[in-house]
Design an enzyme around this catalytic site. Structure first.
Site, PDB file in Angstrom:
ATOM      1  N   SER A   4     -10.955   0.111  -2.055  1.00 25.42           N
ATOM      2  CA  SER A   4     -11.817   1.037  -2.801  1.00 25.42           C
ATOM      3  C   SER A   4     -13.186   1.171  -2.135  1.00 25.42           C
ATOM      4  CB  SER A   4     -11.961   0.598  -4.265  1.00 25.42           C
ATOM      5  OG  SER A   4     -12.224  -0.775  -4.405  1.00 25.42           O
ATOM      6  N   GLY A  41     -13.240  -5.095  -1.281  1.00 25.88           N
ATOM      7  CA  GLY A  41     -13.692  -5.731  -0.046  1.00 25.88           C
ATOM      8  C   GLY A  41     -12.899  -5.190   1.125  1.00 25.88           C
ATOM      9  N   LEU A  42     -13.268  -5.611   2.302  1.00 19.83           N
ATOM     10  CA  LEU A  42     -12.611  -5.137   3.517  1.00 19.83           C
ATOM     11  C   LEU A  42     -11.171  -5.628   3.597  1.00 19.83           C
ATOM     12  CD1 LEU A  42     -15.492  -5.869   6.050  1.00 19.83           C
ATOM     13  CD2 LEU A  42     -14.884  -3.642   5.061  1.00 19.83           C
ATOM     14  N   SER A  43     -10.377  -4.959   4.409  1.00 17.71           N
ATOM     15  CA  SER A  43      -9.033  -5.444   4.710  1.00 17.71           C
ATOM     16  C   SER A  43      -9.140  -6.834   5.327  1.00 17.71           C
ATOM     17  CB  SER A  43      -8.349  -4.489   5.693  1.00 17.71           C
ATOM     18  OG  SER A  43      -7.072  -4.962   6.043  1.00 17.71           O
ATOM     19  N   GLY A  44      -8.337  -7.767   4.825  1.00 18.79           N
ATOM     20  CA  GLY A  44      -8.375  -9.135   5.338  1.00 18.79           C
ATOM     21  C   GLY A  44      -9.416 -10.017   4.691  1.00 18.79           C
ATOM     22  N   SER A  45     -10.158  -9.486   3.726  1.00 17.41           N
ATOM     23  CA  SER A  45     -11.206 -10.292   3.078  1.00 17.41           C
ATOM     24  C   SER A  45     -10.633 -11.341   2.132  1.00 17.41           C
ATOM     25  CB  SER A  45     -12.177  -9.382   2.319  1.00 17.41           C
ATOM     26  OG  SER A  45     -11.510  -8.668   1.286  1.00 17.41           O
ATOM     27  N   GLY A  46      -9.391 -11.137   1.694  1.00 12.76           N
ATOM     28  CA  GLY A  46      -8.769 -12.086   0.780  1.00 12.76           C
ATOM     29  C   GLY A  46      -8.636 -11.572  -0.641  1.00 12.76           C
ATOM     30  N   LYS A  47      -8.769 -10.260  -0.832  1.00 14.17           N
ATOM     31  CA  LYS A  47      -8.702  -9.682  -2.175  1.00 14.17           C
ATOM     32  C   LYS A  47      -7.400 -10.010  -2.882  1.00 14.17           C
ATOM     33  CE  LYS A  47      -9.082  -5.499  -0.738  1.00 14.17           C
ATOM     34  NZ  LYS A  47      -9.089  -5.898   0.695  1.00 14.17           N
ATOM     35  N   SER A  48      -6.283  -9.696  -2.235  1.00 16.31           N
ATOM     36  CA  SER A  48      -4.978  -9.875  -2.873  1.00 16.31           C
ATOM     37  C   SER A  48      -4.680 -11.353  -3.113  1.00 16.31           C
ATOM     38  CB  SER A  48      -3.875  -9.250  -2.010  1.00 16.31           C
ATOM     39  OG  SER A  48      -4.028  -7.855  -1.933  1.00 16.31           O
TER      40      SER A  48
END
Length: 207
Positions: free
Chosen positions: A106, A32-39
C-alpha cells in the site's frame, strides 16, 4: 447513490458481535516495502491472537490477488483499486466483530487514509513495518529486487516506484534484529493497552 439500491438495516449490530467475542474489532494495517516482513509479522500476530482465544482474520497482498483482485495488475491505478477493495472487505470484517490483519505494501498515503476514513475512529491501526531498504534488498525472499535491479520489473516500490512513508502511524516496527514473535508482542501489547482485547496472559510460540 446507486439507482434502485437500498440499504437494509439488520437487527444484529457490530457492538453485539464485538461483545459476543469479548474484543473491540479493528483493522491492523501492515504497510512497508517488499521484504520488510509485513506478512511474516502479520502471521505471527494472527497466531498470537488465535492462541489467546481472540477472533481474527489475516488478508495478505499476494493471496488476495489469486481471487478477489485477480483482475488487477500493478499500475498505480490498479494498486489504488486493490487497496480500495480490501478496505471495503475489512470494513465488513470489522462489522462482524473481527480483528482484521491486512498485510499490503500500500505505497500511497491517500489509499491508506481512504481505508481509515471508512472505519470508525480508533478502528484503523496503521503498523509501519519500517525495515530499511538495504535490509529488504538483502532478504529479497521472492527475488523481486534482483529482477527489478536487472530491469526486468519496472516501477518497483522503493526503487523506481514511490513508497510514501506513514507520517503518524499508530505503531512503527523495524523487524531487523528481532524475531517475528518479539515484534508481534509489541502489537498485542498495544491492543491490550487500548483495551481492545482482554489481558489473558502471554503465549509461548516456537519462533
Amino acid at each position: 447513490m446507486i439507482p434502485n439500491c437500498f440499504r437494509h438495516r439488520h437487527a444484529i449490530k457490530k457492538v453485539g458481535r464485538a461483545e459476543q467475542k469479548n474484543q473491540s474489532p479493528c483493522v491492523l494495517w501492515f504497510t512497508g516495502l517488499s521484504g520488510s516482513g509485513k506478512s511474516t509479522l502479520a502471521g505471527a500476530v494472527d497466531e498470537y491472537l488465535f492462541d489467546l482465544g481472540c477472533h481474527s482474520y489475516l488478508m495478505d497482498g499476494d493471496n488476495v490477488r489469486y481471487g478477489l483482485n485477480r483482475d488487477l495488475a500493478l499500475s498505480d491505478e490498479d494498486r489504488t483499486e486493490n487497496i480500495r477493495r480490501i478496505g471495503e472487505v475489512s470494513k465488513l470484517f470489522v462489522d462482524a466483530g473481527l480483528i482484521t490483519l491486512c498485510a499490503f505494501i500500500s505505497p500511497f498515503a491517500k489509499d491508506r487514509n481512504r481505508v481509515r476514513s471508512v472505519l470508525d475512529s480508533g478502528e484503523f491501526i496503521e503498523v509501519h513495518v519500517s525495515t530499511p531498504l538495504e535490509e529488504c534488498k538483502q532478504r529479497d525472499p521472492k527475488g523481486l529486487y534482483k529482477k527489478a535491479l536487472k530491469g526486468d520489473i519496472h516501477n518497483f516500490t522503493g526503487l523506481d516506484g514511490v513508497y510514501e512513508v506513514p507520517v503518524r502511524p499508530e505503531i512503527t516496527i523495524d523487524t531487523t534484529g528481532s524475531t517475528p514473535f518479539e515484534c508481534a508482542e509489541v502489537i498485542v501489547e498495544y491492543l491490550r493497552n487500548k483495551r481492545m482485547i482482554p489481558d489473558m496472559g502471554n503465549v509461548s510460540m516456537g519462533m
